[in-house]
Enzyme design. Structure first.
Site, PDB file in Angstrom:
ATOM      1  N   GLU A 155       2.790   4.688  -4.267  1.00 18.26           N
ATOM      2  CA  GLU A 155       2.859   5.535  -5.463  1.00 18.26           C
ATOM      3  C   GLU A 155       4.240   6.202  -5.658  1.00 18.26           C
ATOM      4  OE1 GLU A 155      -0.997   4.485  -4.423  1.00 18.26           O
ATOM      5  OE2 GLU A 155       0.304   5.738  -3.210  1.00 18.26           O
TER       6      GLU A 155
ATOM      7  N   ASP B  14      -8.760   3.588  -2.273  1.00 22.08           N
ATOM      8  CA  ASP B  14      -9.667   4.018  -1.204  1.00 22.08           C
ATOM      9  C   ASP B  14     -10.948   4.627  -1.782  1.00 22.08           C
ATOM     10  OD1 ASP B  14      -7.709   3.205   0.481  1.00 22.08           O
ATOM     11  OD2 ASP B  14      -7.027   5.201   1.046  1.00 22.08           O
TER      12      ASP B  14
ATOM     13  N   ASP C 155       0.852  -1.187   0.000  1.00 23.14           N
ATOM     14  CA  ASP C 155       0.000   0.000   0.000  1.00 23.14           C
ATOM     15  C   ASP C 155       0.891   1.243   0.000  1.00 23.14           C
ATOM     16  OD1 ASP C 155      -2.433   1.330   0.020  1.00 23.14           O
ATOM     17  OD2 ASP C 155      -2.648   1.264   2.202  1.00 23.14           O
TER      18      ASP C 155
END
Length: 408
Positions: free
Chosen positions: A214, A281, A211
């Site tokens: 990025e 999300d 997670d």
């Protein structure tokens, strides 16, 4: 005939499919080469197969991965994890995996367990295994800036972290506070990160959830001039998650030997060789339920077959009807996980009234009834979840439904 185009460029890219002017499409890149692959085919399937022959096909998962996963931010203790699984079993709600979010760690230090709340992870995963449930842990790329913490110390000593233009280690901030970021463009860094995965498999963990890769940074996006061994952040940003997934995949394969389960939030062309994905999300909204179907089909058309969205919605509060409807979509989605955020209402199927739980159970039973079929589809080179136009490209109704043709 059909034409696929792969823009092989990792810089920030803008696509405009008729917004500026309906008469043309265009895309542009912030840097790098104009390196395009034109992929012709008689049908969309032929284009997709040729694309996969270039970038790689979606990996086949272990069969349990196609079952139901339950998750929340966070199950705070081993007792809470085991209690949730027991309650699922007591209510005849099938489950194959539980995901443990960031709070299982010691101060959000990756590759650690909180000794007070998870005193014996191996004993916990053994109890889960007795109920045929696998444990999956989140691992973020942000390493706590903490002298004396073994991951940080090794990374500094061995040169594994991204740097500022002046050569100093770049410092950002994520869940652990001040944090540094691995340079996954280095083969030695990927190998080092992969070796750390053995800490998790030794504790009985069966999959890794990447997670914030990025990479997310609480002080703002990494500056464009942050240096990696193969380029600056402006060039590397879009492949950072891909390279982290590869490092995790290789580490799991070496430590565990079985087909690795890696779930990632960030990826790019070719990531399907190493990981599954989900849509990030979302919220408990009907619009996001509808959007998730489009997102999953588009990811499938981009070669990423094993994908899902957070069933019920991650943020906000799911209503009973929304949860049941989302479970119904989850039953036919490649990756099926109920996941929700702290501060929102509990979202396990048993946390609602009897009628809601019964509706979710019916969807879960359908999933397990379809599991042999879904597993067969996973052996193919095509998406598990497909838009109608992929199967019936000449049918004008299917083209219209998919949004690529006027109303017939």
């Amino acid at each position: 005939g059909c034409l696929g185009i792969l823009a092989d460029n990792s810089y920030r890219t803008r696509f405009d499919f008729g917004k500026e002017q309906e008469d043309y499409y265009f895309w542009s890149h912030a840097g790098g080469a104009l390196d395009y692959y034109m992929i012709p085919g008689k049908t969309p399937k032929e284009v997709l197969r040729r694309y996969q022959s270039l970038t790689g096909r979606s990996m086949l998962q272990q069969k349990w991965v196609y079952g139901f996963h339950q998750s929340k931010w966070s199950y705070y203790t081993d007792r809470e994890v085991l209690g949730m699984v027991s309650t699922m079993r007591e209510n005849k709600l099938p489950i194959d995996a539980v995901h443990m979010d960031i709070d299982y760690m010691e101060g959000f230090r990756v590759f650690t367990f909180n000794s007070a709340r998870f005193s014996d992870p191996k004993a916990m995963t053994a109890k889960l295994a007795e109920q045929n449930v696998k444990a999956i842990t989140i691992i973020d790329p942000g390493v706590k800036l903490d002298p004396g913490y073994f991951v940080y110390d090794e990374g500094v000593e061995q040169g594994h972290f991204a740097r500022n233009p002046d050569g100093s280690i770049y410092e950002g901030a994520v869940w652990p506070g001040p944090a540094v970021f691995p340079d996954y463009t280095q083969e030695k860094t990927r190998a080092w990160w992969g070796e750390k995965v053995k800490i998790m498999t030794d504790a009985g963990i069966r999959g890794i959830w990447n997670d914030m890769n990025e990479p997310a940074n609480f002080t703002g996006p990494l500056p464009d001039d942050v240096k990696f061994s193969e380029g600056n952040h402006k060039e590397i940003h879009n492949v950072f998650g891909h390279l982290m997934a590869k490092a995790t995949y290789d580490g799991l394969l070496k430590a565990d030997g079985r087909r690795p389960f890696v779930l990632t939030r960030a990826c790019c062309a070719g990531s399907q060789r190493y990981c599954s994905g989900w849509t990030g999300d979302n919220h408990s909204m009907w619009q996001h339920l509808q959007l998730s179907l489009t997102q999953m089909m588009n990811l499938g058309l981009s070669g990423m077959n094993m994908v899902g969205s957070d069933v019920g919605g991650f943020g906000s509060d799911a209503t009973p009807e929304l949860l049941v409807r989302w479970f119904q979509l989850g039953a036919i989605s490649p990756f099926f996980r109920d996941h929700y955020a702290k501060g929102t209402r509990n979202q396990e199927a048993y946390a609602f009234d009897q009628a809601t739980m019964d509706g979710c159970r019916k969807a879960l039973d359908l999933r397990y009834h379809l599991l042999p079929y879904i597993y067969d589809l996973a052996h193919e080179d095509m998406p598990i979840l497909r838009p109608l136009v992929l199967e019936y490209p000449e049918d004008p109704v299917c083209r219209w439904v998919t949004g690529c043709w006027p109303h017939p």
